[in-house]
Structure formats: C-alpha cells, structure tokens
Motif scaffolding. Sequence first.
Motif, PDB file in Angstrom:
ATOM      1  N   PHE A  81       0.762  -1.180  -0.056  1.00 21.11           N
ATOM      2  CA  PHE A  81      -0.049  -0.045   0.069  1.00 21.11           C
ATOM      3  C   PHE A  81       0.749   1.159   0.023  1.00 21.11           C
ATOM      4  CE2 PHE A  81      -2.068   3.354   2.909  1.00 21.11           C
ATOM      5  CZ  PHE A  81      -3.128   3.572   1.970  1.00 21.11           C
ATOM      6  N   GLU A  82       1.891   1.287   0.702  1.00 19.64           N
ATOM      7  CA  GLU A  82       2.792   2.508   0.923  1.00 19.64           C
ATOM      8  C   GLU A  82       3.574   2.603  -0.252  1.00 19.64           C
ATOM      9  OE1 GLU A  82       4.978   1.685   4.508  1.00 19.64           O
ATOM     10  OE2 GLU A  82       3.515   2.433   5.599  1.00 19.64           O
ATOM     11  N   ARG A  92       3.973   6.426  -5.418  1.00 13.79           N
ATOM     12  CA  ARG A  92       4.117   6.537  -6.827  1.00 13.79           C
ATOM     13  C   ARG A  92       2.910   7.356  -7.118  1.00 13.79           C
ATOM     14  NH1 ARG A  92       6.549   2.425  -5.148  1.00 13.79           N
ATOM     15  NH2 ARG A  92       8.435   1.785  -6.364  1.00 13.79           N
ATOM     16  N   VAL A  93       1.877   7.337  -6.731  1.00 13.47           N
ATOM     17  CA  VAL A  93       0.500   8.197  -6.682  1.00 13.47           C
ATOM     18  C   VAL A  93       0.069   8.517  -5.396  1.00 13.47           C
ATOM     19  CG1 VAL A  93      -1.575   8.603  -7.979  1.00 13.47           C
ATOM     20  CG2 VAL A  93       0.261   7.397  -9.003  1.00 13.47           C
ATOM     21  N   PRO A  94       0.350   9.477  -4.630  1.00 10.68           N
ATOM     22  CA  PRO A  94      -0.208   9.775  -3.222  1.00 10.68           C
ATOM     23  C   PRO A  94      -1.815  10.111  -3.550  1.00 10.68           C
ATOM     24  CG  PRO A  94       1.977  11.063  -3.819  1.00 10.68           C
ATOM     25  CD  PRO A  94       1.649  10.381  -5.093  1.00 10.68           C
ATOM     26  N   GLY A  95      -2.392   9.565  -2.649  1.00 16.20           N
ATOM     27  CA  GLY A  95      -3.815   9.761  -2.554  1.00 16.20           C
ATOM     28  C   GLY A  95      -4.690   8.828  -3.732  1.00 16.20           C
ATOM     29  N   HIS A  96      -3.850   7.938  -4.126  1.00 16.37           N
ATOM     30  CA  HIS A  96      -4.729   7.168  -5.064  1.00 16.37           C
ATOM     31  C   HIS A  96      -5.945   6.628  -4.625  1.00 16.37           C
ATOM     32  CE1 HIS A  96      -4.568   3.088  -7.768  1.00 16.37           C
ATOM     33  NE2 HIS A  96      -5.319   4.056  -8.426  1.00 16.37           N
ATOM     34  N   ALA A  97      -7.033   6.716  -5.026  1.00 17.10           N
ATOM     35  CA  ALA A  97      -8.381   6.461  -4.429  1.00 17.10           C
ATOM     36  C   ALA A  97      -8.421   4.721  -4.254  1.00 17.10           C
ATOM     37  CB  ALA A  97      -9.587   7.047  -5.208  1.00 17.10           C
ATOM     38  N   ALA A  98      -8.190   4.240  -5.427  1.00 19.85           N
ATOM     39  CA  ALA A  98      -8.114   2.709  -5.597  1.00 19.85           C
ATOM     40  C   ALA A  98      -7.558   2.245  -4.690  1.00 19.85           C
ATOM     41  CB  ALA A  98      -8.271   2.300  -6.778  1.00 19.85           C
ATOM     42  N   SER A 103      -9.235   8.872   9.099  1.00 20.68           N
ATOM     43  CA  SER A 103      -7.803   9.390   9.140  1.00 20.68           C
ATOM     44  C   SER A 103      -7.400   9.851   7.659  1.00 20.68           C
ATOM     45  CB  SER A 103      -6.620   8.599   9.676  1.00 20.68           C
ATOM     46  OG  SER A 103      -6.420   7.395   9.107  1.00 20.68           O
ATOM     47  N   ALA A 104      -7.615   8.882   6.738  1.00 19.33           N
ATOM     48  CA  ALA A 104      -7.212   9.187   5.271  1.00 19.33           C
ATOM     49  C   ALA A 104      -8.252  10.305   4.716  1.00 19.33           C
ATOM     50  CB  ALA A 104      -7.718   7.912   4.624  1.00 19.33           C
ATOM     51  N   MET A 105      -9.400  10.423   5.115  1.00 19.20           N
ATOM     52  CA  MET A 105     -10.192  11.600   4.626  1.00 19.20           C
ATOM     53  C   MET A 105      -9.842  12.723   5.159  1.00 19.20           C
ATOM     54  SD  MET A 105     -14.474  12.363   5.562  1.00 19.20           S
ATOM     55  CE  MET A 105     -14.128  12.618   7.229  1.00 19.20           C
ATOM     56  N   GLY A 156     -12.813  18.155  -0.915  1.00 22.71           N
ATOM     57  CA  GLY A 156     -12.886  17.959  -2.528  1.00 22.71           C
ATOM     58  C   GLY A 156     -12.360  16.460  -2.927  1.00 22.71           C
ATOM     59  N   SER A 157     -11.560  15.879  -2.236  1.00 23.23           N
ATOM     60  CA  SER A 157     -10.965  14.639  -2.430  1.00 23.23           C
ATOM     61  C   SER A 157     -11.887  13.592  -2.170  1.00 23.23           C
ATOM     62  CB  SER A 157      -9.867  14.224  -1.521  1.00 23.23           C
ATOM     63  OG  SER A 157      -9.376  13.055  -1.506  1.00 23.23           O
ATOM     64  N   GLN A 158     -11.722  12.679  -3.211  1.00 21.72           N
ATOM     65  CA  GLN A 158     -12.662  11.346  -3.363  1.00 21.72           C
ATOM     66  C   GLN A 158     -12.797  10.529  -1.970  1.00 21.72           C
ATOM     67  OE1 GLN A 158     -12.957   9.573  -7.113  1.00 21.72           O
ATOM     68  NE2 GLN A 158     -13.374   7.549  -6.290  1.00 21.72           N
ATOM     69  N   LEU A 159     -11.545  10.674  -1.263  1.00 21.13           N
ATOM     70  CA  LEU A 159     -11.280   9.681  -0.241  1.00 21.13           C
ATOM     71  C   LEU A 159     -12.415   9.814   0.929  1.00 21.13           C
ATOM     72  CD1 LEU A 159      -7.346   9.806   0.380  1.00 21.13           C
ATOM     73  CD2 LEU A 159      -8.885   8.383  -1.037  1.00 21.13           C
TER      74      LEU A 159
END
Length: 360
Positions: free
Chosen positions: A203-204, A209-215, A241-243, A249-252
């Motif tokens: 996961f890390e 490589r893509v911070p905040g990757h929703a998937a 915590s991720a949200m 406005g993030s999808q998280l």
Amino acid sequence: MREMPITFEGDHPMPLFRRRSGEDATQGRSGRRGLGFGRGARTAGPAAPVSAAPAPALDPAFGDDAVRVMLGQAAAGDWTALRPALAAVEDQADRTWILGALADVDGVEAWTARAVADHPDDALPLLLSGARHITWAWEARTGARAKHVTDEQWKLFHERLDTAEEQLLEVAEREPGWLAPWYFLQISARGASLDADVATCRFEAALRRVPGHAASHRQRLQQLCAKWGGSHDEMHEFARSAMLAAPEGSQLGELVALAHLERWLDLPDGEDHAYLTSPTVLAELQEAAARSVLHPDFTPARGWQAAFNAFAMAFSLADQRQTAHRLFEALDGLVTESPWHYLAGDPVANFRAHRDRCAR
C-alpha cells in the motif's frame, strides 16, 4: 428519522447535523465536470417521474468510448492494436483503472501468455497478465463462503495468485516508477493471506508513486476489514484519518461510507438499519459527503462513479432519500457492481430499486 440537510456557510461545507452475507462479498467514464454539487449549486426541483430516469446499467467502460474500444480489442486478443492505446495513457491512476477493466475480460489470460512469450522484454503484457490472473483466481474461487469452496477451487485460486505475484513483482522490478503492479499486488496479498506487514508495504509503495490514489485506499480499507483479519475499529480509523488528511474535495471521503457499509453488512437484521440511521453514523456520512462528493472543489476523476454509488447506497439505506436522490441523478444510470453486490440479487436491480424509491 428526519433527513439532516447539508448547507454551506462561507467557503467551507458545514454538515448540519435483503443483503448478501458477509465474509466473501468482495473483490470511468472520463471525469464529468459541473455536477452541480456544493456551494452555489442550483436548487433541485421536484423529483422527476421515475419513468423518466435512464435505464441503469453496468458499463465496464463507464461511458468512455476509448476504453470501450480497448475492451473490444482485449476481447478479440488484438494486442497489436491494444498495446499502443494502453501505452499512450500517461496518467498512472488512469492506466491502472483501465488495466483493471481489461483484466475482467474473459480469455485475456490466453493471449497475454502468448504476448509475454513473444515479447519477453515488454513489461506491459506481463503487467496485464498479472492483473488478469488475480481476477481469474477469484473466478476459480467464486464468491461462495470459504467453507463452500472445493479443494480444486482452492488449488486453482492459489496457483493463479502465485502466477500473478511472480509476474507483478517482476514488472515492479523492471518499472520501478509504475503504480499498477503495486495496486494489484495489494489484492493478491489479501487473497494469498500474506503477512500484514507485506500488505502495508505494498500500500505504501503504491502511494509513493501516486499519493492519494483512491483505488489503493479502497484496497487498504478491505485489508483492514474484520472479514480479512482486521477489525472494525482499524477500518473506521483508517477511513476517517485518510479523509481528514486529504484536501477537501478529495474522493477519499468515500472510505467513510464504505466502512459504514462494511459494518452494516456484518450486523444482523434489525441492528443493521438501526446502525446506519443512528445520529452518530448519519453525522459521519454527511460530513464525509460534504468533504468529498458534495464539496464544491470535488473534481471527478476517472471512476468517480464508484464513490457516488457508495454514498448513494449508504444514504438510501440510512433513509436519507433527498441526499441519495442527488447522487443517483448525477450517476445518470451508471451502476458499479460494488457495493450493490452486498445486497441479495442483481446489482442493477438493486440500484434501480433504491434510485426509484429515493425519487419519490
């Protein structure tokens, strides 16, 4: 319980405050702007007649014609045409999403084996083959509860996951900057019951490589679910915590909705509805929606429909019909299998029933 509306004060959103059983119920259209949500949104008029709503459908291309062409090329085994189209997708998250869609196409495992043999120095067919072997592994295992999976099914499941692991790790070594192998390795790690430290490292690696990757965040949430060896507390803590760590406005924010749906799924009849309609859960759902899909800064990226489907289902089950209706309207009939597969029966039929109920 009366629905609690969302209003917006100043520049920030201010919230005012039968399913399918448990352990094994698992695993875009290009971003459309101007959805009309958030501060300054037009006031919704009366609900349109149910008959006027578009027919809901599962569309693996999410309405994207270019992706639909690629899916057709994958079905035909036309790697000569598919490879340049896939290589031309420069955005790492977009390419990973498309690879996931291609991996669902029947027969990809056969022709990618030939492509890998014919082009041993090309990482792309190896990547697609690895992704396909994960989906193919779950097809062998089926969605049955573990006690109903046969020895032969378990054998095929693990053989295919082993192949996926080998191929994806090789791609990760060849192409250290690519997101996709690390995204798919999170799924294979969960299926193979690898150590929690391995899952965390993968996961890390994806986020580096893509911070905040929703998937990838969705896969991490699944890893932390009680049904996969985690706990409800770990799952909810991660989602919140991720949200909060993401910009508004993030999808998280969808992680909060998904976590509450996972908890709902684990509760017996009666307690499940009481849980989703409790003041605490309602407030958390409203806060998460206000910080994500209903926020004025929400920018729909490829696959945004997954977040809208999750919130629509959560709000509908929680009897928040007005909010759910706004989300259903934005989806324009596009159904994602998850999380509707948590309900008994066909996901499209479940989507339709809840959408029509919330339109009344």
